[in-house]
Write an enzyme that holds these catalytic residues in place. Sequence first.
Site, mmCIF file in Angstrom:
data_model
loop_
_atom_site.group_PDB
_atom_site.id
_atom_site.type_symbol
_atom_site.label_atom_id
_atom_site.label_comp_id
_atom_site.label_asym_id
_atom_site.label_seq_id
_atom_site.Cartn_x
_atom_site.Cartn_y
_atom_site.Cartn_z
ATOM 1 N N GLU A 24 0.631 -3.632 1.621
ATOM 2 C CA GLU A 24 -0.009 -2.686 0.702
ATOM 3 C C GLU A 24 0.833 -1.421 0.541
ATOM 4 O OE1 GLU A 24 -2.808 0.194 1.861
ATOM 5 O OE2 GLU A 24 -3.271 -0.789 3.755
ATOM 6 N N LYS A 158 -10.463 1.336 10.861
ATOM 7 C CA LYS A 158 -10.130 2.636 11.450
ATOM 8 C C LYS A 158 -11.321 3.211 12.201
ATOM 9 C CE LYS A 158 -8.560 3.742 7.542
ATOM 10 N NZ LYS A 158 -7.755 2.947 6.632
HETATM 11 N N1 PSU Z 1 -4.989 1.826 6.881
HETATM 12 C C1 PSU Z 1 -4.132 2.794 7.237
HETATM 13 N N2 PSU Z 1 -3.872 3.782 6.347
HETATM 14 C C2 PSU Z 1 -4.419 3.764 5.096
HETATM 15 C C3 PSU Z 1 -5.297 2.720 4.713
HETATM 16 C C4 PSU Z 1 -5.559 1.780 5.648
HETATM 17 O O1 PSU Z 1 -3.633 2.806 8.353
HETATM 18 O O2 PSU Z 1 -4.104 4.641 4.303
HETATM 19 C C5 PSU Z 1 -5.876 2.640 3.307
HETATM 20 C C6 PSU Z 1 -5.941 1.168 2.895
HETATM 21 O O3 PSU Z 1 -5.233 1.022 1.696
HETATM 22 C C7 PSU Z 1 -7.409 0.872 2.715
HETATM 23 C C8 PSU Z 1 -7.895 2.224 2.258
HETATM 24 O O4 PSU Z 1 -7.645 -0.145 1.782
HETATM 25 O O5 PSU Z 1 -7.194 3.118 3.138
HETATM 26 C C9 PSU Z 1 -9.383 2.341 2.347
HETATM 27 O O6 PSU Z 1 -9.787 3.393 1.560
HETATM 28 P P1 PSU Z 1 -11.346 3.595 1.218
HETATM 29 O O7 PSU Z 1 -11.984 3.922 2.540
HETATM 30 O O8 PSU Z 1 -11.381 4.768 0.242
HETATM 31 O O9 PSU Z 1 -11.836 2.325 0.595
#
Ligand code: PSU
Length: 301
Positions: A24, A158
């Site tokens: 990604e 996370k």
């Molecule tokens: N994991 C990481 N850093 C990130 C992300 C995930 O270590 O920046 C990103 C991924 O792209 C994941 C997104 O899909 O954060 C999730 O964002 P949200 O909670 O707004 O859906």
Amino acid sequence: MTPIAYSTEVAAARTAGKPIVALESTIITHGMPFPQNVKTARMVEDDIQQAGAIPATIAVMDGQLHIGLEADQLDALGQAQDVAKLSRADIAACIATGGTGATTVAATMIAAHLADIPVFATGGIGGVHKGAETTFDISADLQELAQTPVTVVAAGAKAILDLPKTFEVLETLGVPVIAYGQDVLPAFWSATSDMPAPLRMDSASDIAKAHRMRAAMGLKGGQLVTNPIPAADEIPSGELAPIITKALAEAEAQKITAKEVTPFLLDRIFALTKGRSLTANIALVRNNARLAAQIAIALRT
Ligand code: PSU
Ligand code: MN
């Protein structure tokens, strides 16, 4: 037709039938500061190559869906300002209007599937945010896992999220959650948690077999492989808990909402751990990339 632009290397790998691992780009633009973001993206690509597969970093640039970035494109993306953060809801609009955006887990799964890439490595998936019962903030990543047939290798969700609720939702959605090599789920910066893993597998080949069986049975959706961070790099959860609490309180006080929540929290935790969270994040992404390469190879054999 979707305007897909394959990098030279990925195009050659497709022709030769080599195993490919999708990566990604939100982690590059919104998850880590420059220059560590570009350096990490390169290391992760090298890790995949050394493990015998071909990396395909995915992003939308000037209205084209890139599957694999050339070196100069990766550099440009890593330094670009105001890059959109794309999920299922906005990836098509971004492509249609000639925009530039980084793909989240959800959008990367969609793009990987379009390009026939069955495996994808990331850091941590999005999930149910703490306080979701009032904010309704639940990442679109969870729904995507329920409908797009890509096996995603992550270090769990996370720890800024409500982990029990995240795994409840995944269970409701029928997403297989597999812990690699242990009986409990990992928690991103920490290798273990007190949550038992719904499934455990100890080899890439078993993960590949389960992926194939879902396809054979016509089951929609992907699999989530949770791969614990190497013990030497972890931050024990007890140490992190007060820091996460502080970052969450700051987000609330500053009224941070929607797409800004995850990047804001990651940035604050980086500052509050004096960079240790970033070192751990880099180690776990590399570890996930190596396992994803093994799974991609197993799916080819
Ligand atoms: N994991 C990481 N850093 C990130 C992300 C995930 O270590 O920046 C990103 C991924 O792209 C994941 C997104 O899909 O954060 C999730 O964002 P949200 O909670 O707004 O859906
Ligand atoms: Mn969200």
